[in-house]
Motif scaffolding. Structure first.
Motif, PDB file in Angstrom:
ATOM      1  N   LEU A 163       0.429  -1.383   0.168  1.00 40.70           N
ATOM      2  CA  LEU A 163       0.012   0.258  -0.224  1.00 40.70           C
ATOM      3  C   LEU A 163       1.188   1.214   0.125  1.00 40.70           C
ATOM      4  N   LYS A 164       0.278   2.082  -0.755  1.00 37.78           N
ATOM      5  CA  LYS A 164       1.464   3.714  -0.489  1.00 37.78           C
ATOM      6  C   LYS A 164       0.600   4.588   0.021  1.00 37.78           C
ATOM      7  N   GLY A 165       1.540   5.044   1.146  1.00 37.26           N
ATOM      8  CA  GLY A 165       0.850   5.877   2.003  1.00 37.26           C
ATOM      9  C   GLY A 165      -0.005   5.584   2.261  1.00 37.26           C
ATOM     10  N   LYS A 166      -0.859   6.451   3.110  1.00 35.51           N
ATOM     11  CA  LYS A 166      -2.271   5.948   4.024  1.00 35.51           C
ATOM     12  C   LYS A 166      -3.677   5.899   3.510  1.00 35.51           C
TER      13      LYS A 166
ATOM     14  N   ASP B 192       3.141   6.762  12.236  1.00 34.38           N
ATOM     15  CA  ASP B 192       3.409   6.362  10.666  1.00 34.38           C
ATOM     16  C   ASP B 192       2.029   4.776  10.752  1.00 34.38           C
ATOM     17  N   GLY B 193       2.965   4.114  11.288  1.00 33.62           N
ATOM     18  CA  GLY B 193       2.270   2.438  11.144  1.00 33.62           C
ATOM     19  C   GLY B 193       0.607   2.240  11.840  1.00 33.62           C
TER      20      GLY B 193
ATOM     21  N   THR C  41      -4.866   1.941  11.793  1.00 34.26           N
ATOM     22  CA  THR C  41      -6.317   2.333  12.273  1.00 34.26           C
ATOM     23  C   THR C  41      -7.338   2.891  10.792  1.00 34.26           C
ATOM     24  N   LEU C  42      -6.421   3.464   9.552  1.00 30.09           N
ATOM     25  CA  LEU C  42      -7.332   3.801   8.496  1.00 30.09           C
ATOM     26  C   LEU C  42      -8.032   2.384   8.132  1.00 30.09           C
ATOM     27  N   LEU C  43      -7.558   1.089   8.456  1.00 36.52           N
ATOM     28  CA  LEU C  43      -7.858  -0.048   7.057  1.00 36.52           C
ATOM     29  C   LEU C  43      -8.611  -0.439   8.194  1.00 36.52           C
ATOM     30  N   LEU C  44      -8.370  -0.565   9.363  1.00 34.42           N
ATOM     31  CA  LEU C  44      -9.341  -0.810  10.569  1.00 34.42           C
ATOM     32  C   LEU C  44     -10.922  -0.335  10.553  1.00 34.42           C
ATOM     33  N   THR C  45     -11.148   0.843  10.230  1.00 41.11           N
ATOM     34  CA  THR C  45     -11.824   1.709  10.347  1.00 41.11           C
ATOM     35  C   THR C  45     -12.743   1.385   8.437  1.00 41.11           C
TER      36      THR C  45
END
Length: 636
Positions: free
Chosen positions: A446-449, A502-503, A508-512
């Motif tokens: 995955l590239k970035g957030k 950052d990790g 957290t973004l993925l879990l959301t």
């Protein structure tokens, strides 16, 4: 003839509560912290049943300093008279016999959360000791048990003008490896029960830390929805509430729309959280869609020449709702037995929502207008998202050309043995591709957030390249109306990010995203978090890996050398490990540690995702201030 004969003498008959002690997980799920807390819920549920039957108004749960638990209510008190057949006091039968209780007699309990008469006896069987006190007939009755067996007769130990039951137990250390109750876990469940049973007073006391909280809600589900939406901006001030009984099934519903884009619907049957939904949820969804469309057309929000038809997803955008039904004979299905299957419940809920919601909207046009306008806005955005959704929805047959270019897929076509690693960055992705077992491990760098889906509408979400790539790779589609778990291409989806700030943010973004749009993957236990080591410790030719500071100190202590004599490398990122190290520590199924993501409390999960990822800053600041003390590995 085999060397070992298999005859009648090989058949074991487990008597009394032996079966529970032999296979505790069959009765309480597991013997970890989750099962330990479940013991408390089993006893509390009996008190809740007394409240639902109209006899108890107060429940008190106490955590004692020795980790024993007391649950006391002011209900009728467990019967103490002799059972006509068993010739033992009724309380002794209830506490020592599986499938014995008042839940089978609908004259005693019209509805109940405990259905099988196993709660009290299972808790007794899995306790080192258990003491029952009953306040009845102006007397205090007491009986004591050890590991499920009575060690005293039922006796009168005093007089009282109270009524009710108090059960105190100490979980058995032979069954549970660690006996330590988490106040917040118990408090969240008790708060939930107080919301679901309006006016019922529930108190939790933690004598270990001198903490006490009391929950009592006159507004019931209305207050529940307001509590769930505390970190969101509502479209209308008061939650919409209605209740009624259809076909002998009491139904209660509260709902409120907010400015967010995700739906949050909690469903309950007899106070049991039906996390997988069921007939009450499908009845509600169907009636909501029909009612909103009917109102919009009747009052010309949608003109005849408009090519808009509000779909289920449109009318549920930004909706928070709680549905509670009371069913005399509930039938549960699904993988975790938390999906309601009674067909008659759908009709009961559908009828009530059709009548009551339309009536409310007609009587409250100032509330109806912003709701309908939001639904129409969602429909227009949905049309813009339709093409993007089609591109990401898994096709009937997947070939290499339809998969994302940067996905290094596995050679196996069997989802049950395949796993997908979502890896942070191209560097770590490259190491992971070299480290993996390509037979069953797929890698998607995955590239970035990724986009914060908590703040975005579906059309924007589906135009995000990284999210499109994830959806296409997994293959299930997204959203409650399109998601199909049977179409998943992998049985495990493993998030692998760096052990830094950052990790943690990417995780957290993925879990959301998974929680909001692929929630069933979490419910079915398909989402995992990789645990890369934080340290490499080298002592001469010896190499060790530590996953946190505590393990690092333990390893150094066991080596018996001065810390200055060992070489300690702190990994800042996955890219610092060579493929062999990454395989050995993080990806080899024989040696790795991966954490399975589970949602035991949907209410709490929704709140945390909303606070951390939502628009409101004040709740997030408060959360950080309150929880900063619990941070274990701080990257500064």
């Amino acid at each position: 003839m085999s060397a070992k004969e298999y005859t009648a003498k090989n058949i074991q008959v487990l008597k009394g509560l032996e079966a529970v002690r032999k296979r505790p997980a069959m009765y309480i799920g597991d013997v970890t912290s989750k099962g330990l807390h479940h013991l408390v819920y089993e006893i509390v549920d009996n008190s809740i049943d007394e409240a639902m039957a109209g006899y108890a108004t107060e429940i008190m749960v106490t955590i004692h300093p020795d980790e024993s638990i007391s649950v006391e209510d002011n209900g009728r008190g467990i019967p103490v008279d002799l059972h006509p057949v068993e010739k033992k006091p009724a309380v002794e039968i209830i506490m020592t016999t599986l499938h014995a209780g008042g839940k089978f007699d609908k004259n005693t309990y019209k509805v109940s959360g405990g259905l099988h008469g196993v709660g009290a006896s299972v808790v007794n069987a899995l306790s080192e000791w258990c003491k029952v006190e009953i306040y009845r007939n102006n007397k205090i009755y007491q009986q004591v048990y050890e590991r499920g067996a009575p060690v005293t007769e039922l006796k009168i130990i005093g007089e009282t003008d109270k009524r009710g039951t108090k059960i105190t137990f100490l979980a058995d250390s032979e069954i549970f490896k660690k006996i330590s109750y988490k106040f917040e876990v118990l408090a969240n469940r008790l708060r939930e029960l107080a919301f679901l049973n309006k006016n019922l007073k529930i108190t939790i006391v933690d004598e270990r830390n001198d903490i006490q909280e009391t929950y009592q809600y006159e507004g019931g589900l209305k207050e529940f929805v307001a509590y769930l939406d505390a970190s969101r901006t509502p479209l209308h001030e008061e939650p919409i509430y209605f209740e009624g009984e259809r076909d002998g099934i009491p139904v209660e519903i509260a709902l409120q729309y907010n400015t967010a884009y995700t739906e949050n619907i909690l469903t309950y049957c007899n106070n049991v959280n039906t996390m997988e939904g069921g007939t009450h949820l499908s009845g509600f969804k169907s009636a909501l869609t029909r009612t909103i469309n009917s109102y919009a057309q009747k009052y010309n929000f949608i003109k005849n020449n408009d090519k808009i038809n509000l779909s289920g997803e449109d009318v549920r955008e930004g909706l928070t709702a709680v549905i509670s039904v009371k069913v005399p004979e509930p039938q549960f299905e699904g993988q975790t037995k938390t999906k309601l299957g009674n067909s008659e419940v759908r009709g009961a809920v559908e009828t009530l929502v059709n009548e009551k919601l339309f009536e409310f909207l007609e009587q409250n046009p100032a509330v109806a207008r912003p709701i309908i306008e939001k639904c129409i806005s969602a429909a227009r955005a949905r049309e813009a998202a339709r093409q993007a959704r089609e591109l990401t929805r898994r096709k009937t047959v997947l070939d290499s050309s339809s998969l994302p270019g940067k996905l290094a897929d596995c050679s196996s076509n069997d989802p049950k043995e395949s796993e997908l690693y979502l890896v942070e960055g191209d560097s770590a992705g490259g190491s992971a591709k070299q480290a993996r077992d390509r037979r069953f491990q797929a890698i998607l760098p995955l590239k970035g957030k990724i986009l914060n889906v908590e703040k975005a509408r579906l059309d924007k979400i589906l135009s995000n390249d990284e999210i499109k790539t994830i959806i296409t790779a997994i293959g299930t589609g997204i959203g409650s109306d399109s998601f199909d778990i049977e179409k998943r291409r992998y049985d495990k989806i493993i998030i692998m990010t760096d052990a830094d700030v950052d990790g943690a943010h990417i995780r957290t973004l993925l879990l959301t995203f998974f929680y909001r749009y692929m929630g069933e993957l979490i419910q079915q236990g398909k989402i995992y978090i990789a645990q890369p080591p934080l340290y490499k410790i080298k002592n001469g030719k010896q190499e060790f890996y530590a996953f946190d500071d505590e393990e690092k100190e333990r390893i150094i202590k066991e080596l018996g050398v001065d810390e200055s004599k060992v070489v300690i490398q702190r990994y800042k990122g996955l890219g610092e490990m060579n493929p062999e190290q990454l395989w050995e520590t993080t990806m080899n199924p024989e040696t790795r540690t991966i954490l399975q993501v589970s949602i035991d409390n949907a209410m709490e999960a929704d709140q945390i995702f909303t606070i951390l990822m939502g628009e409101e800053v004040a709740p997030r600041k408060k959360f950080i201030e309150e929880n900063a003390q619990f941070v274990r590995n701080l990257d500064v």
